[in-house]
Motif scaffolding. Structure first.
Motif, PDB file in Angstrom:
ATOM      1  N   HIS A  66       2.071  -5.153  -0.827  1.00 61.38           N
ATOM      2  CA  HIS A  66       1.870  -5.258  -2.277  1.00 61.38           C
ATOM      3  C   HIS A  66       0.682  -4.416  -2.729  1.00 61.38           C
ATOM      4  O   HIS A  66       0.719  -3.812  -3.817  1.00 61.38           O
ATOM      5  CB  HIS A  66       1.674  -6.727  -2.665  1.00 61.38           C
ATOM      6  CG  HIS A  66       2.951  -7.511  -2.664  1.00 61.38           C
ATOM      7  ND1 HIS A  66       3.921  -7.348  -3.627  1.00 61.38           N
ATOM      8  CD2 HIS A  66       3.437  -8.449  -1.811  1.00 61.38           C
ATOM      9  CE1 HIS A  66       4.952  -8.154  -3.376  1.00 61.38           C
ATOM     10  NE2 HIS A  66       4.668  -8.833  -2.268  1.00 61.38           N
ATOM     11  N   ASN A  67      -0.364  -4.362  -1.886  1.00 61.53           N
ATOM     12  CA  ASN A  67      -1.516  -3.508  -2.226  1.00 61.53           C
ATOM     13  C   ASN A  67      -1.112  -2.033  -2.293  1.00 61.53           C
ATOM     14  O   ASN A  67      -1.623  -1.272  -3.130  1.00 61.53           O
ATOM     15  CB  ASN A  67      -2.634  -3.696  -1.207  1.00 61.53           C
ATOM     16  CG  ASN A  67      -3.279  -5.064  -1.277  1.00 61.53           C
ATOM     17  OD1 ASN A  67      -3.156  -5.769  -2.279  1.00 61.53           O
ATOM     18  ND2 ASN A  67      -3.956  -5.464  -0.215  1.00 61.53           N
ATOM     19  N   LEU A  68      -0.199  -1.623  -1.408  1.00 64.40           N
ATOM     20  CA  LEU A  68       0.267  -0.234  -1.400  1.00 64.40           C
ATOM     21  C   LEU A  68       0.905   0.157  -2.731  1.00 64.40           C
ATOM     22  O   LEU A  68       0.714   1.271  -3.223  1.00 64.40           O
ATOM     23  CB  LEU A  68       1.320  -0.046  -0.302  1.00 64.40           C
ATOM     24  CG  LEU A  68       0.888   0.257   1.130  1.00 64.40           C
ATOM     25  CD1 LEU A  68       2.123   0.348   2.004  1.00 64.40           C
ATOM     26  CD2 LEU A  68       0.091   1.534   1.215  1.00 64.40           C
ATOM     27  N   PHE A  69       1.675  -0.758  -3.292  1.00 64.26           N
ATOM     28  CA  PHE A  69       2.469  -0.442  -4.480  1.00 64.26           C
ATOM     29  C   PHE A  69       1.777  -0.840  -5.779  1.00 64.26           C
ATOM     30  O   PHE A  69       2.348  -0.654  -6.858  1.00 64.26           O
ATOM     31  CB  PHE A  69       3.841  -1.128  -4.384  1.00 64.26           C
ATOM     32  CG  PHE A  69       4.720  -0.546  -3.321  1.00 64.26           C
ATOM     33  CD1 PHE A  69       5.555   0.526  -3.594  1.00 64.26           C
ATOM     34  CD2 PHE A  69       4.699  -1.044  -2.025  1.00 64.26           C
ATOM     35  CE1 PHE A  69       6.361   1.075  -2.617  1.00 64.26           C
ATOM     36  CE2 PHE A  69       5.500  -0.498  -1.037  1.00 64.26           C
ATOM     37  CZ  PHE A  69       6.331   0.568  -1.328  1.00 64.26           C
ATOM     38  N   ALA A  70       0.558  -1.380  -5.642  1.00 68.00           N
ATOM     39  CA  ALA A  70      -0.132  -1.883  -6.836  1.00 68.00           C
ATOM     40  C   ALA A  70      -0.398  -0.787  -7.863  1.00 68.00           C
ATOM     41  O   ALA A  70      -0.403  -1.032  -9.071  1.00 68.00           O
ATOM     42  CB  ALA A  70      -1.444  -2.553  -6.437  1.00 68.00           C
ATOM     43  N   GLY A  71      -0.611   0.427  -7.406  1.00 64.40           N
ATOM     44  CA  GLY A  71      -0.923   1.524  -8.321  1.00 64.40           C
ATOM     45  C   GLY A  71       0.274   2.066  -9.071  1.00 64.40           C
ATOM     46  O   GLY A  71       0.129   2.830 -10.016  1.00 64.40           O
ATOM     47  N   GLY A  72       1.475   1.707  -8.630  1.00 67.16           N
ATOM     48  CA  GLY A  72       2.684   2.137  -9.326  1.00 67.16           C
ATOM     49  C   GLY A  72       3.101   3.564  -9.066  1.00 67.16           C
ATOM     50  O   GLY A  72       4.017   4.085  -9.727  1.00 67.16           O
ATOM     51  N   GLY A  73       2.486   4.221  -8.090  1.00 74.09           N
ATOM     52  CA  GLY A  73       2.809   5.620  -7.837  1.00 74.09           C
ATOM     53  C   GLY A  73       3.995   5.832  -6.921  1.00 74.09           C
ATOM     54  O   GLY A  73       4.430   6.969  -6.720  1.00 74.09           O
ATOM     55  N   ILE A  74       4.526   4.750  -6.329  1.00 76.47           N
ATOM     56  CA  ILE A  74       5.644   4.863  -5.392  1.00 76.47           C
ATOM     57  C   ILE A  74       6.776   3.950  -5.855  1.00 76.47           C
ATOM     58  O   ILE A  74       6.552   2.787  -6.188  1.00 76.47           O
ATOM     59  CB  ILE A  74       5.226   4.468  -3.968  1.00 76.47           C
ATOM     60  CG1 ILE A  74       4.025   5.289  -3.503  1.00 76.47           C
ATOM     61  CG2 ILE A  74       6.386   4.641  -2.990  1.00 76.47           C
ATOM     62  CD1 ILE A  74       3.450   4.830  -2.190  1.00 76.47           C
ATOM     63  N   ASN A  75       7.984   4.463  -5.855  1.00 78.41           N
ATOM     64  CA  ASN A  75       9.181   3.685  -6.165  1.00 78.41           C
ATOM     65  C   ASN A  75       9.750   3.151  -4.851  1.00 78.41           C
ATOM     66  O   ASN A  75       9.940   3.914  -3.899  1.00 78.41           O
ATOM     67  CB  ASN A  75      10.203   4.577  -6.872  1.00 78.41           C
ATOM     68  CG  ASN A  75      11.398   3.796  -7.379  1.00 78.41           C
ATOM     69  OD1 ASN A  75      11.809   2.786  -6.806  1.00 78.41           O
ATOM     70  ND2 ASN A  75      11.975   4.282  -8.474  1.00 78.41           N
TER      71      ASN A  75
END
Length: 499
Positions: A66-75
């Motif tokens: 979840h931390n990886l995707f928190a920034g919203g830069g990866i789909n």
């Protein structure tokens, strides 16, 4: 315009869970995350024991993702495959419903050492070394034998046993499988028969049915289930296509795949891992030989592993227990340590405080501080003596590998953990006499690259190392080599007194 595709790698450590996403084409890191921020605790109910709850690993896999995707830069739709690196030698036991039966007996737990030593003597050193390339020691098979002897009721409920990475693979895919490399790290692989080590399992009275299905390291091990996808925020059906113990994976992450190439790491434990095309062994099993990740019928590839249990954990212990945690970062500790002279003005530290050490023939001497003078020595001396002691202990095992005929002229390492310290790097190269190459990689990135190979997204190994960059080269220095040599001899004298 086609969407950018990514690979996801997990590194399941005993201190934390690391996750990285890399660009499939360029190999560049898109995002990285770690959980927890502070180190996970080990359970030590008795001296020499070390356990962790496998559910804790999964909890932090979820948080790190979840931390990886928190920034919203990866789909999530753009993640093509997932790879797993993991702490080696641990034992996870589950029942037929895939429920964990007990905390995992992890890599630095030494309770099964006597069981392994007895098997080594009863089966015979020649049989064990020629067939398994190792003494059964306190590896996974011996840990399972300990459970059989000491927890018989629980043992009867065991459906399958796994390594830590196999457990995470199960949580991701609901499939239970392992690898040839994984079985060899548990001393459950017969190098002569190229099959499961039935002679050792029979000796222990352990059924081979408890072992998972065996697959290659680079292969689709299963697809992400709907339940796991929901927990992680990923796409159901994503391929899970690579698995390796942390040290074979560290070597892979550094493109160490051929005979004569050597990798090193110094996290909680410190490891030097060299590649050979023959299953060599040390007669006292002080270093250990495992099947490397790229081994197959056409290409024999083995890794000789030197492990020191107490390396980065010593540095961490000093920070927590000398009252430095609130005042100094690790980087500041490195600067302070460098204020003391080479040899730490006669202060020596033996870093053997994290379980039985294989290079010491499974002795567990504990850590030791020697030569402390209240009038001369300060915090800087203690911090330097710790880093030097770690480098010296690695050199102690380094020489065993050299005596096996291995070339150790150049060592590759990721720019991480103890290798972030200029002082440690200096001590390492000047003590061992080797050249150190530093690269911009870590275990999670290696696992991601491996997933690309296993899923068939790369045509060859060369393609998967796009983006891997050499960032520094450190060579021994005339004058310092001699000073470190003298300091090593003083350290060795203290070790011999302890043994």
């Amino acid at each position: 315009m086609a969407a950018t595709k990514y690979l996801l790698g997990y590194d399941i450590g005993s201190s934390s869970i690391k996750a990285s996403v890399i660009n499939l084409d360029s190999g560049e890191v898109k995002e990285s995350a770690i959980s927890p921020e502070n180190e996970m605790e080990m359970i030590a109910l008795q001296p020499g024991w070390a356990e962790q709850d496998p559910e804790l690993w999964w909890e932090h896999v979820v948080k790190a993702t979840h931390n990886l995707f928190a920034g919203g830069g990866i789909n999530k739709e753009d993640i093509e495959a997932i790879g797993i690196s993991y702490q080696m030698h641990g034992l996870v036991a589950v029942d037929k419903d895939h429920n964990v039966l007990r905390p995992s007996i992890i890599w630095c737990d030494s309770r099964a050492s006597k069981i392994g030593e007895q098997a080594f003597n009863e089966l015979g050193p020649e049989t064990c070394l020629q067939s398994f390339c190792n003494s059964p020691g306190n590896f996974t098979a011996s840990k399972l034998k300990w459970v059989k002897e000491n927890e018989p009721g629980l043992y009867e409920k065991v459906y399958k046993i796994m390594l830590p990475g196999d457990y995470i693979g199960m949580k991701l895919t609901d499939q239970i499988c392992t690898t040839t490399s994984g079985l060899s790290e548990g001393v459950m692989w017969d190098f002569q028969k190229n099959d499961v080590a039935s002679r050792l399992l029979d000796h222990y009275g352990i059924s081979g049915e408890l072992l998972p299905e065996v697959k290659n390291s680079f292969e689709v091990h299963g697809l992400l289930t709907g339940n796991a996808a929901d927990q992680l925020g990923l796409k159901e059906g994503t391929k899970v296509s690579y698995r390796a113990g942390d040290q074979p994976n560290n070597a892979f992450s550094l493109n160490v795949l051929h005979p004569g190439e050597v990798a090193a790491t110094a996290g909680t434990s410190g490891v030097v891992y060299g590649i050979t095309d023959t299953p060599d062994y040390d007669e006292k099993s002080r270093v250990n030989t495992f099947v490397h990740v790229n081994h197959n019928q056409k290409n024999s590839s083995y890794g000789v592993l030197l492990c020191i249990n107490g390396t980065g954990i010593l540095n961490s212990w000093l920070r927590k227990n000398l009252g430095l945690k609130e005042s100094l970062t690790y980087e500041q500790m490195n600067v302070l340590a460098a204020e003391a002279p080479i040899g730490s003005d006669g202060l020596t530290i033996l870093p053997f405080g994290n379980g039985a050490e294989r290079i010491l023939e499974n002795r567990n001497p504990g850590a030791q501080v020697s030569g402390l003078n209240f009038n001369r020595h300060h915090t800087s001396h203690v911090l330097r003596a710790a880093q030097e002691g770690i480098a010296f202990s690695l050199f102690y095992g380094f020489q065993i590998m050299q005596n096996m005929g291995m070339s150790m002229e150049t060592v590759r390492a990721g720019h991480a953990n103890m290798f972030l310290s200029p002082l440690f790097r200096e001590a390492f190269v000047n003590t061992t006499g080797s050249t150190l190459e530093l690269y911009n990689t870590d275990g999670a990135q290696g696992a991601a690259r491996g997933a690309g190979i296993g899923a068939g997204l790369y045509n060859n190994f060369s393609e998967c190392f796009n983006g891997l960059t050499k960032i520094d080269v450190i060579e021994p220095t005339s004058g310092k080599k001699e000073q470190y040599g003298e300091a090593y001899q003083s350290w060795l004298t203290e070790l011999n007194h302890k043994l």
